[in-house]
Design an enzyme around this catalytic site. Structure first.
Site, PDB file in Angstrom:
ATOM      1  CG  ASN A  92      38.283   6.436  32.132  1.00  8.58           C
ATOM      2  OD1 ASN A  92      38.286   5.961  33.272  1.00  8.58           O
ATOM      3  ND2 ASN A  92      37.497   5.976  31.168  1.00  8.58           N
TER       4      ASN A  92
ATOM      5  CD  GLN B   4      36.492  -1.648  25.207  1.00 11.23           C
ATOM      6  OE1 GLN B   4      36.138  -1.153  26.264  1.00 11.23           O
ATOM      7  NE2 GLN B   4      37.609  -1.292  24.602  1.00 11.23           N
TER       8      GLN B   4
ATOM      9  CG  HIS C 138      32.595   0.956  28.945  1.00 10.13           C
ATOM     10  ND1 HIS C 138      33.509   1.076  29.981  1.00 10.13           N
ATOM     11  CD2 HIS C 138      33.281   1.275  27.827  1.00 10.13           C
ATOM     12  CE1 HIS C 138      34.691   1.439  29.493  1.00 10.13           C
ATOM     13  NE2 HIS C 138      34.580   1.562  28.179  1.00 10.13           N
TER      14      HIS C 138
ATOM     15  CE1 TYR D 195      43.954   4.363  28.485  1.00 15.06           C
ATOM     16  CE2 TYR D 195      42.090   5.721  29.100  1.00 15.06           C
ATOM     17  CZ  TYR D 195      42.646   4.471  28.922  1.00 15.06           C
ATOM     18  OH  TYR D 195      41.920   3.335  29.182  1.00 15.06           O
TER      19      TYR D 195
ATOM     20  NE  ARG E 172      35.068   1.608  35.234  1.00  8.46           N
ATOM     21  CZ  ARG E 172      35.323   2.200  34.052  1.00  8.46           C
ATOM     22  NH1 ARG E 172      36.528   2.106  33.502  1.00  8.46           N
ATOM     23  NH2 ARG E 172      34.391   2.869  33.431  1.00  8.46           N
TER      24      ARG E 172
ATOM     25  CG  ASP F 147      29.727 -10.520  15.981  1.00  3.12           C
ATOM     26  OD1 ASP F 147      29.320  -9.443  16.460  1.00  3.12           O
ATOM     27  OD2 ASP F 147      29.455 -10.896  14.814  1.00  3.12           O
TER      28      ASP F 147
ATOM     29  CG  HIS G   7      26.761  -6.948  13.096  1.00  2.00           C
ATOM     30  ND1 HIS G   7      25.826  -7.451  13.954  1.00  2.00           N
ATOM     31  CD2 HIS G   7      27.948  -7.503  13.488  1.00  2.00           C
ATOM     32  CE1 HIS G   7      26.402  -8.273  14.819  1.00  2.00           C
ATOM     33  NE2 HIS G   7      27.688  -8.319  14.557  1.00  2.00           N
TER      34      HIS G   7
ATOM     35  CD  GLU H 262      38.759   3.075  30.812  1.00  2.00           C
ATOM     36  OE1 GLU H 262      39.430   3.384  29.810  1.00  2.00           O
ATOM     37  OE2 GLU H 262      37.534   2.869  30.781  1.00  2.00           O
TER      38      GLU H 262
ATOM     39  CG  ASN I 297      33.683   4.511  30.276  1.00  2.00           C
ATOM     40  OD1 ASN I 297      34.531   4.643  31.152  1.00  2.00           O
ATOM     41  ND2 ASN I 297      33.996   4.401  28.984  1.00  2.00           N
TER      42      ASN I 297
END
Ligand code: NOJ
Length: 504
Positions: A343, A56, A159, A345, A114, A89, A76, A412, A203
């Site tokens: 994690n 990321q 990850h 959210y 992290r 990229d 791609h 997270e 992850n």
């Protein structure tokens, strides 16, 4: 004896009523949590950090000997699968700009960072015969600079970005993956373990197994729901245990660190006080991996075994889609976590879906649940992200009660928007979730760290760069890709300095 059963009855009745009232009260709340008077401060040993992941943020997808990961191939070959047809990229280009990330980390005064290591940067073909010294040098530089600036490195081994070479062998559906992962973990411990003391093996396994091997939405785009996704979860569990046991046997004595796994989970509520539906939902999500590792009994949740064995029989199969774990593996997996990385959210309401929904076979069909939201919950830019801070508090209590109060590291938690610098919604979300963590800590939950996702705006998988989670904005179109603090960065910095959930 009689007196005994009477007491038991009272305890059961109390627990039942208590759960019912908690569920009812929670339905009223929106994106805020009340302070508990006099208890706003975190314990002195509680630490705060931020999180990122290699694909990321790093860019440099084909530089200095790096091999391909399945995310390079996927973006791609299938730009149409990414909302803005973008890829990782270049992105925030942290491979060349770690100094800029470091400046942000120092400004925030985080206790730890992290980040994840790109497996194909270190072992381009996935195996140790292909060791890439330049990749190792890069992470040595990152780790050393963090440490010399008083920031503890916390490393995720993978990850989502599986080496393409291993995916070509079947990836997580080939048991040989366990051996490859064990050797990869060995390489990491050997090269970095003198300085890295907190390791996360995987992850969010559910999130790469079910869309990646079940519904074909994620790389490696396998469509074999209810079968290959279950194999992926099983391989992950075994590979995790293998890496954990290796550390204990070969490195713990000299390196003295911790190894855990990061699992994503929502908390589930019932509008109709249907605790069976809540339990079913929790076991099918968090429990799938957490029960085998962290429960006292080990193994998959009983409800999953029962359902999937019976469904497999009805489908006329020769063996269950969820294979029985042999006793050697059961024992290797049970207890193979020094902490549970969480994690969190968002949360949902849940109820049983009868007749079951989803294609046959599938996780959806086996779990037969329906999910809902509360119209009062505020939504982020991400369609799945509603602000439900009490869900975090209740989830931490659920973990305390179901997994013997294992240490939890919140790996997270975060909020998405368009990328505005004046991000008051992110501050509201952060404040309410920190309060939820503090409430849980004050209720005896063994939570040791909070990690905000994310340090900087980055490539949000299929959403490309259209959803931003950073405390820092990244100017992706400029030459220098400057990192600019949002208001939330200033807020978080003050929380870290004071260890207090400050108002604003
Ligand atoms: C969890 C994933 O680990 C991370 O990569 C992702 O960006 C965040 N969720 C937000 O969706």
């Amino acid at each position: 004896m009689k007196k005994y059963s009477y007491h038991l009855l009272l305890v059961v009745a109390f627990c039942f009523l208590h759960t019912r009232s908690v569920t009812a009260i929670n339905a009223q709340k929106i994106c805020e949590l009340k302070h508990k008077i006099g208890s706003e401060k975190f314990p002195s040993n509680f630490s705060f950090g931020v999180s990122t992941a290699a694909y990321q943020i790093e860019g440099a997808w084909n530089e200095d000997g790096k091999g391909l990961s399945i995310w390079d191939t996927f973006t791609h070959d299938h730009p149409e699968m990414i909302d803005d047809r973008s890829n990782g990229d270049i992105g925030p280009d942290s491979y060349h700009r770690f100094e800029q990330d470091l400046a942000a980390l120092k400004e925030l005064k985080v206790n730890f960072y992290r980040f994840s290591i790109s497996w194909p940067r270190i072992l381009p073909n996935g195996d140790i015969s292909s060791k890439n010294q330049k990749g190792i040098d890069y992470y040595n530089m990152v780790i050393n600079k963090l440490i010399s600036n008083g920031i503890e490195p916390m490393v995720t081994m993978i990850h989502y970005d599986l080496p393409q070479a291993l995916s070509d062998l079947g990836g997580f559906t080939n048991e040989i993956f366990i051996k490859y992962f064990r050797y990869y973990a060995d390489t990491l411990y050997e090269n970095f373990g003198d300085r890295v003391k907190v390791w996360v093996t995987f992850n969010e396994p559910f999130d790469y197994c079910v869309p990646g091997y079940g519904s074909c939405n994620f790389p490696p785009m396998v469509r074999a729901s209810g079968v290959a996704d279950y194999m992926c979860m099983e391989t992950t569990l075994k590979a995790h245990a293998a890496a954990y046991r290796l550390y204990k046997a070969k490195y713990f004595e000299t390196q003295g660190g911790k190894v855990g796994i990061t699992i994503s989970s929502r908390f589930l509520y019932s509008k109709t006080n249907d605790n069976d539906a809540v339990d079913r939902g929790m076991q099918y999500s968090l429990g799938w991996l957490a029960h085998p590792i962290f429960s006292l009994s080990g193994n998959y949740p009983y409800i999953m075994i029962e359902d999937i064995v019976s469904n497999s029989q009805k489908e006329g199969r020769a063996w269950p889609r969820l294979s029985a774990l042999k006793s050697w593996w059961l024992n290797a997996i049970k207890g193979s976590g020094d902490f549970l990385g969480l994690n969190y959210y968002s949360s949902r309401y849940v109820e049983e879906a009868l007749p079951p929904k989803g294609v046959v076979p599938s996780w959806d069909h086996d779990a037969h649940l329906k999910y809902d939201i509360d119209s009062k919950w505020r939504r982020a830019k991400s369609t799945w992200l509603y602000c439900v801070p009490e869900g975090l508090e209740d989830l931490l209590k659920w973990i305390r009660d179901n997994y013997n109060n294992v240490e939890v590291i919140i790996t997270e938690n975060g909020w998405s928007d368009e990328g505005t610098l004046d991000d008051s919604e992110r501050i509201d979300y952060l404040k309410a979730h920190l309060q939820a963590v503090l409430n849980a800590v004050n209720s005896g939950c063994n939570v040791s760290r909070y990690t905000h996702w994310s340090l900087i705006d980055n490539f949000e998988w299929q959403r490309g760069y259209t959803e931003k989670f950073g405390l820092y904005y990244v100017n992706l179109t400029s030459e220098n890709k400057e990192r600019i603090p949002k208001r939330s960065a200033i807020y978080y910095k003050r929380v870290i300095e004071t260890k207090t959930v400050i108002d604003n």
